[in-house]
Structures are given as C-alpha cells and as structure tokens.
Design an enzyme around this catalytic site. Structure first.
Site, mmCIF file in Angstrom:
data_model
loop_
_atom_site.group_PDB
_atom_site.id
_atom_site.type_symbol
_atom_site.label_atom_id
_atom_site.label_comp_id
_atom_site.label_asym_id
_atom_site.label_seq_id
_atom_site.Cartn_x
_atom_site.Cartn_y
_atom_site.Cartn_z
ATOM 1 N N ASP A 165 2.193 16.877 -2.589
ATOM 2 C CA ASP A 165 2.101 16.791 -4.053
ATOM 3 C C ASP A 165 1.404 15.516 -4.522
ATOM 4 O O ASP A 165 1.438 15.194 -5.706
ATOM 5 C CB ASP A 165 3.505 16.883 -4.671
ATOM 6 C CG ASP A 165 4.468 15.868 -4.078
ATOM 7 O OD1 ASP A 165 4.085 15.178 -3.122
ATOM 8 O OD2 ASP A 165 5.599 15.766 -4.574
ATOM 9 N N GLU A 169 11.097 5.011 4.734
ATOM 10 C CA GLU A 169 9.902 4.428 5.348
ATOM 11 C C GLU A 169 10.298 3.300 6.287
ATOM 12 O O GLU A 169 9.792 3.192 7.410
ATOM 13 C CB GLU A 169 8.940 3.912 4.265
ATOM 14 C CG GLU A 169 8.333 5.007 3.382
ATOM 15 C CD GLU A 169 9.234 5.450 2.235
ATOM 16 O OE1 GLU A 169 10.394 4.969 2.150
ATOM 17 O OE2 GLU A 169 8.783 6.283 1.414
#
Ligand SMILES: *[C@@H]1O[C@H](CO)[C@@H](O)[C@H](O)[C@H]1NC(C)=O
Length: 316
Positions: A196, A281
């Site tokens: 996206d 992350e």
C-alpha cells in the site's frame, strides 16, 4: 530510245552516288542523340560505384557493440511484499507490480496471508512479467486482528515476511514462480515493500549496492511529512521521528534495506510478532547491525524525492 535509256541510267547512277556520299558524310557527324546517351552512361557509372561501395561496406566486419550493459553484474533486489485479501488488493498489487517492472534485476517475493494461493494473486503474478516467487502463509488465529481492532494491536505481515526470509535461506515453501533460493554467493539486497506504499524508481538504485543495512527518509509516516535518519559527516547520528525516538531503530519498514549475504550470515535474524508497537523493524535490525553502522543513502538522507512514501493510516 537506246540513248535515252543510257541517260536514265547515268542520272540514276549520279543520284545514287550523291546519296551514298551524303550518307557517308553524315556518319562522321556527331548526332543529336548523343547527350542523353552520355547522361545514361554517367548514371550507370555512378550506380556501379555505389554498388561497389555498398559491397565493400558489407564485407567489412561489424563494429564492436558500444559497451553493452552487463545486467548480470548488478546485485539482485529481492522485494518482499506481504499481502492479504481485501477490496483494494488487486489495485494495490497492479500499481506496485508496475513500479517494480521499471527496475532491472529485481525478484519479487509476494507472500499471501492465506491458506492456499489465490487465483487473483497467481494470475497477477503470471501476467506481471516479473521474476517472482509466490509464497503463502496464514497468520495464526491468535495474532490476527479482530473486527474493528486498530492495526497496531498486532503488527501485520510478520509471518509473511519471515516466510520470505525462510525461502531466501533455502527452507523452500514456494507455491509458484522461481522455487530455488539464490545460489550461494549471490550478490543481492532485501527490501520489505508493503503493497500500500508508493516507491520511487530511483529508490531501488539507492539500495542496490547496500553492504550491510542502508537507510533513507520515508515520506508521510508517523504523522510527519518525512521521517528519517539524521546524518553528520556521512554517518547516522540519530533519527528524525515523532514516535518513540528512543526505539533502537526508529525506522519505518519502507526506510531500510539489508544486504542478502548479511541476512544469510545471521540465520536467526527475523521479525518478532510479539514485538511492542513500533518495534517490529528493530526486532529484525538489532540482529543485524549497530545503529552507528547504518549506511545513509539518498545523498546522506537529504534527497527525499528518491524515496518511499508510506501512506497515512498504513495497516501493516
Ligand atoms: C555525505 O557526507 C560525507 C561527509 O560529509 C561526504 O563526504 C559525502 O560526499 C556525502 N555524500 C553525498 C552523496 O552527498
């Protein structure tokens, strides 16, 4: 009568001689038909000349090609994209696949959050013209978002990204496309590109020669116009971020890439689905690199136009 006949013969003889002489004289004269003949002969000569020139050109060996590009020498970019079924899925994947098709030496690892490969994704991959590997893994029930829960309760796409890492490490699992993992010694870089976001084609060239872990700014993320590393003298000294700046690696998924040899050298490095909000992350990167060794790209993280843009309200 006899004499008359003789005279007639004489006259005939004289006229004939005169005619013959006239004809002989005319033969020696240049005639009007010569100039066109000369022009035609000259044209023929020119054509013969051109033909022999062309023949000589044909016999000459072809010129050496001007420094052919060597795509084989480029490190491969492995783009890992988790995806799940929803109304906009096809639109997002079409847009992303067409961005990726602008990038040389790219291998797309598309990982479906599903029990088995769907016709929509299989068909889209087959028609994309990209080098791809199709993987599938269903997010366990306990980690799935319930109706109405915000995206950050459980980070999305964790199992899918780890599935791609498994495939890169030779643990198989491909359901379509290229099934063999990169052969040992392959030069490459791994990038986690959600379906996206928007990616500049220049971004891929920024990351291609990553030695360890490279970083750059990401637009429209964390409530900021840009989020990204702060760089001094070519080294990352901090991060410009509005959200929890004290995270070990306050970077967005779209803001870093990892060299394939580094990922393969650290077989335990993967995403942790239990990581707190915003730490996904870091859960991978803390296995791989010291923050001070991050490689700033995009002109020391100043060229925001060659970067990735995460849209507001990202769900992954
Ligand atoms: C980044 O910064 C370093 C140190 O100031 C400098 O040597 C280098 O040329 C810069 N790189 C780019 C691409 O601007």
């Amino acid at each position: 009568m006899k004499l008359k006949l003789k005279n007639v013969f004489l006259a005939y003889f004289l006229v004939s001689i005169a005619g013959l002489l006239y004809a002989l004289v005319q033969l020696g004269q240049p005639c009007d038909c010569l100039p066109p003949l000369r022009a035609a002969a000259e044209q023929l000569r020119q054509k013969d000349l051109r033909i022999s020139q062309l023949q000589a050109e044909l016999r000459r060996p072809p010129p050496a090609p001007a420094q052919p590009p060597e795509p084989e020498a480029l490190p491969t970019i492995y783009v890992v994209t988790p995806t799940y079924a929803r109304l906009v899925q096809k639109a997002e994947l079409v847009r992303l696949s067409q961005t990726l098709s602008l990038v040389p030496r790219l291998h797309w690892l598309l990982v479906e959050d599903a029990e088995s490969p769907t016709p929509l994704v299989s068909g889209l991959l087959a028609a994309s013209g990209l080098l791809f590997t199709h993987l599938v893994v269903l997010t366990p029930k306990a980690q799935r978002l319930r109706e109405g829960e915000p995206g950050w309760v459980h980070p999305r796409g964790v199992e899918q990204r780890n599935k791609a890492l498994d495939w890169l490490r030779g643990r198989g699992g491909a359901v379509g496309g290229e099934k063999d993992p990169p052969p040992p010694g392959t030069q490459g870089v791994v990038y986690f590109a959600d379906d996206d976001n928007t990616y500049s084609r220049e971004l891929f060239e920024e990351m291609r020669w990553t030695r360890g872990v490279s970083v750059w700014p990401v637009g429209l993320v964390g409530g900021l116009r840009f989020e990204g590393p702060q760089v001094q003298d070519g080294r990352v000294v901090g991060f410009h971020t509005a959200w929890e700046p004290n995270r070990p690696f306050p970077v967005d998924m779209a803001g870093f890439a990892v060299a394939l040899p580094l990922l393969l050298a650290k077989p335990n490095a993967q995403f942790d689905s239990t990581a707190p909000r915003g730490h996904l992350e870091s859960s991978l990167l803390s296995h791989l690199v010291d923050p001070k060794d991050l490689e700033p790209r995009a002109a020391n993280c100043t060229r925001t136009e060659s970067c990735s843009v995460a849209q507001a309200g990202v769900q992954w």
